[in-house]
Design an enzyme around this catalytic site. Structure first.
Site, PDB file in Angstrom:
ATOM      1  N   ASP A 147       0.865  -1.054   0.084  1.00  0.00           N
ATOM      2  CA  ASP A 147       0.001  -0.037  -0.018  1.00  0.00           C
ATOM      3  C   ASP A 147       0.863   1.358   0.029  1.00  0.00           C
ATOM      4  O   ASP A 147       1.844   1.315  -0.689  1.00  0.00           O
ATOM      5  CB  ASP A 147      -0.939  -0.034   1.238  1.00  0.00           C
ATOM      6  CG  ASP A 147      -2.192   0.965   1.068  1.00  0.00           C
ATOM      7  OD1 ASP A 147      -3.154   0.532   0.563  1.00  0.00           O
ATOM      8  OD2 ASP A 147      -1.905   2.199   1.651  1.00  0.00           O
ATOM      9  N   ASP A 156      -7.147  -8.579  -3.985  1.00  0.00           N
ATOM     10  CA  ASP A 156      -7.198  -7.271  -3.697  1.00  0.00           C
ATOM     11  C   ASP A 156      -7.876  -6.449  -4.854  1.00  0.00           C
ATOM     12  O   ASP A 156      -7.175  -6.317  -5.976  1.00  0.00           O
ATOM     13  CB  ASP A 156      -5.772  -6.832  -3.302  1.00  0.00           C
ATOM     14  CG  ASP A 156      -5.593  -5.332  -3.103  1.00  0.00           C
ATOM     15  OD1 ASP A 156      -6.808  -4.535  -2.911  1.00  0.00           O
ATOM     16  OD2 ASP A 156      -4.540  -4.783  -3.132  1.00  0.00           O
ATOM     17  N   HIS A 205      -6.160  -7.573   0.433  1.00  0.00           N
ATOM     18  CA  HIS A 205      -5.450  -6.110   0.507  1.00  0.00           C
ATOM     19  C   HIS A 205      -4.387  -6.376   1.461  1.00  0.00           C
ATOM     20  O   HIS A 205      -3.037  -6.032   1.475  1.00  0.00           O
ATOM     21  CB  HIS A 205      -6.004  -4.924   0.617  1.00  0.00           C
ATOM     22  CG  HIS A 205      -5.482  -3.744   0.363  1.00  0.00           C
ATOM     23  ND1 HIS A 205      -4.631  -3.198  -0.920  1.00  0.00           N
ATOM     24  CD2 HIS A 205      -5.022  -2.721   1.328  1.00  0.00           C
ATOM     25  CE1 HIS A 205      -4.165  -2.224  -0.720  1.00  0.00           C
ATOM     26  NE2 HIS A 205      -4.256  -1.582   0.618  1.00  0.00           N
TER      27      HIS A 205
END
Length: 302
Positions: A123, A249, A278
């Site tokens: 991320d 994800d 995710h």
């Protein structure tokens, strides 16, 4: 700059979180002093591993990975980004920019003065962490890249559009539930509470609110030029590059292809597609430990 600091009592007795806090003070370009928290476990002379979290989590995301890597002889360092975890939280959304995040973490990294790092990033840990690699390539030996990207204004996925809309319009941002929605398994109430712990109320969440707005998804975004410049460095990064994206994800699915095609160190590597959401650190920590260990072992870098 008004700065909030989450009370230490919020972190007392968290599930599966035995790690002693470490703090570094960094000075913002505007003169503000910010306290940044990081975990530092394992032998001081071990091959160093840097674990970088993203939105809206904190180093707690790595609680199962930190001790396992330390047990294999690595020095494991997991910071909390400014605005998250135990790190200080500027109170105004306007205090958060992509370039400021990079500058804050650059100051912290230079202060630690580590070399031979293996980075695991996911991320925003990738959006910031890969910029650190581009700024200080001599400090990094290898990369494990998971569920992230280094965007340069080419648009966004439908999954990110949905997240952007939710993050900007939900009246109260349910941090722990957001993490739970992004995992393949159901988190326990205690785990959800640990993700909520850094944020006593909505005033502490301005960094989390702002992060989705900072992703360079349009050509006119202020950080497109900086990311393009970073890519020019990354395309010559000599160390091993392994991708470990997950199959569940909707935000980053398929994003591994650009790293595999543009980074020479990715050629011939044992890239993995892991089963998870995710926040794959919650779904497959053992796989991540094995992958990072293989990249970080000194003999694999000779």
């Amino acid at each position: 700059m008004q700065v909030l600091r989450t009370p230490e009592s919020r972190f007392a007795g968290l599930a599966d979180w035995p790690f002693a806090p470490h703090y570094a003070e960094i000075t913002d370009a505007g003169g503000a002093r910010l306290r940044l928290h990081y975990v530092d476990e394992g032998p001081r002379d071990g091959a160093p591993v840097l674990l970088m979290h993203g939105e809206p989590s904190w180093a707690y995301l790595y609680r199962k990975i930190i001790p396992a890597l330390a047990a294999r002889g690595h020095r494991v360092i997991a910071p909390d980004l400014i605005g998250f975890g135990r790190s200080d939280k500027p109170a105004a959304r306007g205090d958060y920019t992509y370039e400021r995040h990079v500058a804050w973490m650059s100051a912290w990294l230079e202060g630690l003065d580590l070399r031979g790092l293996t980075l695991f990033c996911q991320d925003w840990g990738g959006l910031i962490g890969l910029r650190l690699v581009a700024a200080f390539p001599e400090r990094f030996a290898g990369l494990v890249i998971a569920n992230t990207g280094l965007p340069t204004g080419a648009g966004m996925t439908d999954g990110f559009k949905a997240w952007l809309d939710f993050s900007q319009n939900v009246p109260e941002m349910p941090i722990g539930l957001i993490v739970n929605m992004g995992t393949g398994r159901d988190l326990t109430p205690a785990e959800i509470a640990a993700y909520d712990a850094p944020f006593p109320d909505e005033t502490y969440k301005e960094g989390a609110r702002q992060f989705p707005m900072l992703v360079p998804v349009t050509p006119e975004h202020a950080s497109v030029a900086e990311n393009l410049a970073a890519w020019k460095v990354l395309e010559h990064f000599p160390g091993p590059v392994v991708t470990a994206f997950s199959d569940g994800d909707p935000v980053t699915r398929g994003g591994e292809a650009i790293f595999q095609s543009r980074m020479p160190g990715a050629l011939g590597q044992p890239h993995r597609t892991l089963r998870g959401g995710h926040f794959l650190q919650e779904d497959c920590p053992d796989d991540i430990v094995d992958i990072v260990d293989a990249v970080a072992r000194p003999e694999s870098q000779s």
